[in-house]
Design a protein around this motif. Structure first.
Motif, mmCIF file in Angstrom:
data_model
loop_
_atom_site.group_PDB
_atom_site.id
_atom_site.type_symbol
_atom_site.label_atom_id
_atom_site.label_comp_id
_atom_site.label_asym_id
_atom_site.label_seq_id
_atom_site.Cartn_x
_atom_site.Cartn_y
_atom_site.Cartn_z
ATOM 1 N N GLY A 193 0.658 -1.636 -0.348
ATOM 2 C CA GLY A 193 -0.412 -0.346 -0.044
ATOM 3 C C GLY A 193 0.695 0.523 -0.056
ATOM 4 N N ASN A 194 0.317 2.640 0.319
ATOM 5 C CA ASN A 194 0.628 3.621 0.050
ATOM 6 C C ASN A 194 -0.200 5.193 1.135
ATOM 7 O OD1 ASN A 194 2.413 5.927 -0.239
ATOM 8 N ND2 ASN A 194 1.478 6.644 -2.114
ATOM 9 N N ASN A 195 0.216 4.498 1.923
ATOM 10 C CA ASN A 195 0.038 5.771 3.628
ATOM 11 C C ASN A 195 -0.916 6.440 3.268
ATOM 12 O OD1 ASN A 195 -1.697 5.637 6.001
ATOM 13 N ND2 ASN A 195 0.388 4.237 7.157
ATOM 14 N N PRO A 196 -1.682 6.745 3.235
ATOM 15 C CA PRO A 196 -1.990 8.570 3.103
ATOM 16 C C PRO A 196 -1.811 8.937 4.592
ATOM 17 C CG PRO A 196 -4.531 6.973 3.244
ATOM 18 C CD PRO A 196 -2.641 6.207 3.462
ATOM 19 N N ILE A 197 -1.916 8.060 5.097
ATOM 20 C CA ILE A 197 -2.133 9.583 7.285
ATOM 21 C C ILE A 197 0.265 9.716 6.629
ATOM 22 C CG2 ILE A 197 -1.369 8.698 9.516
ATOM 23 C CD1 ILE A 197 -3.641 6.594 8.918
ATOM 24 N N GLU A 198 0.626 9.100 6.577
ATOM 25 C CA GLU A 198 1.518 9.082 6.307
ATOM 26 C C GLU A 198 2.215 10.387 5.333
ATOM 27 O OE1 GLU A 198 4.390 5.892 4.643
ATOM 28 O OE2 GLU A 198 3.897 4.272 7.070
ATOM 29 N N ALA A 199 1.671 9.961 4.532
ATOM 30 C CA ALA A 199 1.847 11.882 4.257
ATOM 31 C C ALA A 199 0.752 12.718 4.838
ATOM 32 C CB ALA A 199 0.896 11.388 2.577
ATOM 33 N N ALA A 200 0.269 12.679 5.091
ATOM 34 C CA ALA A 200 -0.524 13.687 6.320
ATOM 35 C C ALA A 200 0.780 13.988 6.974
ATOM 36 C CB ALA A 200 -1.620 13.516 6.517
ATOM 37 N N THR A 223 -5.335 21.777 11.248
ATOM 38 C CA THR A 223 -6.599 22.107 11.915
ATOM 39 C C THR A 223 -7.666 20.571 11.777
ATOM 40 O OG1 THR A 223 -7.784 22.853 10.712
ATOM 41 C CG2 THR A 223 -6.678 24.374 11.960
ATOM 42 N N GLU A 224 -7.530 19.524 10.471
ATOM 43 C CA GLU A 224 -8.386 19.076 10.905
ATOM 44 C C GLU A 224 -7.971 18.049 9.979
ATOM 45 O OE1 GLU A 224 -12.810 19.615 10.113
ATOM 46 O OE2 GLU A 224 -11.937 19.963 9.194
ATOM 47 N N LEU A 225 -7.517 16.649 10.943
ATOM 48 C CA LEU A 225 -6.524 15.731 9.521
ATOM 49 C C LEU A 225 -8.342 14.110 10.209
ATOM 50 C CD1 LEU A 225 -4.988 13.969 8.128
ATOM 51 C CD2 LEU A 225 -3.699 13.518 9.799
ATOM 52 N N HIS A 226 -8.303 13.438 9.817
ATOM 53 C CA HIS A 226 -9.991 12.537 9.102
ATOM 54 C C HIS A 226 -9.042 10.934 8.406
ATOM 55 C CE1 HIS A 226 -12.690 15.322 11.038
ATOM 56 N NE2 HIS A 226 -12.032 16.569 9.850
ATOM 57 N N CYS A 227 -8.860 10.461 8.870
ATOM 58 C CA CYS A 227 -8.221 9.137 8.003
ATOM 59 C C CYS A 227 -8.293 7.767 9.615
ATOM 60 C CB CYS A 227 -7.453 9.381 7.696
ATOM 61 S SG CYS A 227 -5.566 9.663 9.255
ATOM 62 N N GLY A 228 -8.869 6.762 7.843
ATOM 63 C CA GLY A 228 -8.672 5.378 8.977
ATOM 64 C C GLY A 228 -10.454 4.455 9.971
ATOM 65 N N GLU A 229 -10.549 3.218 9.640
ATOM 66 C CA GLU A 229 -11.626 3.204 9.976
ATOM 67 C C GLU A 229 -11.259 2.317 10.797
ATOM 68 O OE1 GLU A 229 -14.362 4.169 10.004
ATOM 69 O OE2 GLU A 229 -14.491 5.917 8.764
ATOM 70 N N ARG A 239 -8.266 12.807 4.682
ATOM 71 C CA ARG A 239 -9.309 13.834 4.218
ATOM 72 C C ARG A 239 -7.925 15.327 5.757
ATOM 73 N NH1 ARG A 239 -13.872 14.536 5.796
ATOM 74 N NH2 ARG A 239 -13.667 13.123 7.068
ATOM 75 N N PHE A 240 -8.205 16.563 4.339
ATOM 76 C CA PHE A 240 -7.795 16.877 5.619
ATOM 77 C C PHE A 240 -8.190 18.779 5.743
ATOM 78 C CE2 PHE A 240 -5.272 17.483 1.980
ATOM 79 C CZ PHE A 240 -4.265 18.659 1.940
ATOM 80 N N SER A 241 -7.995 19.950 6.432
ATOM 81 C CA SER A 241 -8.067 21.163 6.708
ATOM 82 C C SER A 241 -6.858 21.544 6.663
ATOM 83 C CB SER A 241 -9.237 21.695 6.951
ATOM 84 O OG SER A 241 -10.284 21.631 6.450
ATOM 85 N N VAL A 242 -6.099 23.175 6.178
ATOM 86 C CA VAL A 242 -5.749 24.152 6.682
ATOM 87 C C VAL A 242 -6.050 24.864 6.819
ATOM 88 C CG1 VAL A 242 -2.405 25.264 5.990
ATOM 89 C CG2 VAL A 242 -3.302 22.312 5.145
#
Length: 376
Positions: A193-200, A223-229, A239-242
């Motif tokens: 895989g390629n982990n989007p959390i690591e990219a975040a 200010t926001e980071l949503h990932c993984g279940e 998903r993120f917000s800056v």
């Protein structure tokens, strides 16, 4: 002016009752139906012709003057959506109910005398979404406007109760929202895989290294980071917000450019796909000396020399400044009203001395009278 002050003092009970009734109506951005109707009915009973619009609840009322040139005042009507005791609800924790009350009774006071200029009262929706001012501009709210003012309740630590500032120096704010798309995999086989959390995580670190050459203060942070279940799976997306802040519009533009370049570099480095967009932009205040002078005179006339504060420097944002951004030749300012407001704006338990609304109404009335004497 003495007669108008007497009118405001006479209407003290009505002013405070109006605030309380608007406070109870609290409606979020673009849903200000009852609030708008309440203000409209008060104005129409006083003899105003009120202009309404399709698709939103903004209002415009005018006192026709000898001239087609317009001096104007703006109020915002929407409330915040906040979680209170576990329930998300509309809540007037930014003072817009107070702002509408002051502008409404300024209109009722000024309707009793004749004026050289036409005086326009703008009641706008959706300030909290930084969208309402732009909508009112589209509707022609700034047509022929030479002078514009507004007023905003201030926290006690910015402006003390019984005092006022002729200008609020709000900063610019913006938000970048995005989605990082990686490759999902089982946590036991991360190489697949390629982990989007690591990219975040890389993005958070890269944002912290952004530096703009300027003496103007600014900030940028995720200010926001949503990932993984699930704990045993590498997710496909994050998903993120800056959040971006700057004390000038020029620095904000530089900051936005740097943020976009940083996101693109992390996309390349992490071999993910990052889709993002900028939204929720509010411009910074631009100080206008003529407007500040008129507001200073109005404040000193109503409150006295000792109750004048030269300025209010606020880290927050206000979509009022779209009016001057879109019409830069217009003379404009926003007054900061001290009212003992605690613990702070946008706090769900925000409270203030509501009798300060009487001072605010008198200041706005005096300011518009002074603006009416000017040659624009």
């Amino acid at each position: 002016m003495v007669l108008l002050e007497n009118f405001i003092d006479t209407e003290r009970k009505q002013i405070l009752n109006t605030y309380k009734e608007l406070h109870e109506l609290a409606e979020p951005s673009w849903k200000e139906e009852k609030t708008s109707l309440y203000v409209r009915q008060k104005l129409e009973r006083a003899g105003f012709d009120v202009q309404t619009f399709q698709g939103h609840y903004g209002l415009i009322a005018e006192i026709k003057g000898e001239s087609h040139e317009v001096i104007a005042v703006r109020a915002d009507m929407d409330a915040l959506l906040q979680e209170i005791d576990g329930v998300v609800q509309a809540n007037h924790s930014c003072g817009h109910d107070g702002h509408s009350t002051m502008v409404l009774f300024t209109a009722l006071a000024l309707a009793k005398i004749k004026h050289h200029h036409t005086i326009r009262f703008i009641f706008q929706p959706a300030e909290e979404k930084a969208e309402g001012a732009l909508k009112m501009i589209e509707e022609g709210a700034l047509e022929n406007v030479k002078f514009l003012c507004g007023i905003h309740l201030r926290p006690a630590f910015e402006v003390a109760n019984g005092m006022a500032a002729p200008v609020i120096l709000h900063g610019a704010s913006s938000c970048i929202r995005g989605t990082i798309k990686g490759t999902p995999a089982h946590a036991a086989r991360p190489e697949e895989g390629n982990n989007p959390i690591e990219a975040a995580a890389l993005l958070v670190q890269a944002l912290q290294k952004i530096h703009v050459q300027t003496d103007v203060s600014y900030s940028i942070k995720m200010t926001e980071l949503h990932c993984g279940e699930a704990s045993n799976l590498i997710p496909e997306t994050a998903r993120f917000s800056v959040d971006l802040r700057a004390k000038s519009n020029e620095v904000m533009e530089l900051l936005i450019d740097e943020a976009k370049q940083t996101i693109r570099s992390i996309e390349e480095l992490s071999k993910t796909k990052i889709i993002f967009q900028q939204d929720s932009y509010s411009p910074a205040a631009v100080k206008n000396e003529h407007a500040v002078m008129l507001a200073e005179e109005a404040i000193k006339s109503v409150l006295g020399e000792k109750c004048f504060v030269p300025m209010c420097d606020s880290p927050g944002a206000e979509d009022f400044h779209f009016y001057t951004l879109k019409q830069p030749d217009m003379v404009a300012t926003m007054i900061g009203l001290g009212c003992g407001l605690e613990p702070g704006l946008h706090h769900p338990e925000m409270r203030f001395d509501i009798t300060a609304l009487l001072n605010g109404t008198k200041i706005l009335t005096k300011l518009l009278l002074e603006a009416d004497k000017q040659t624009w």
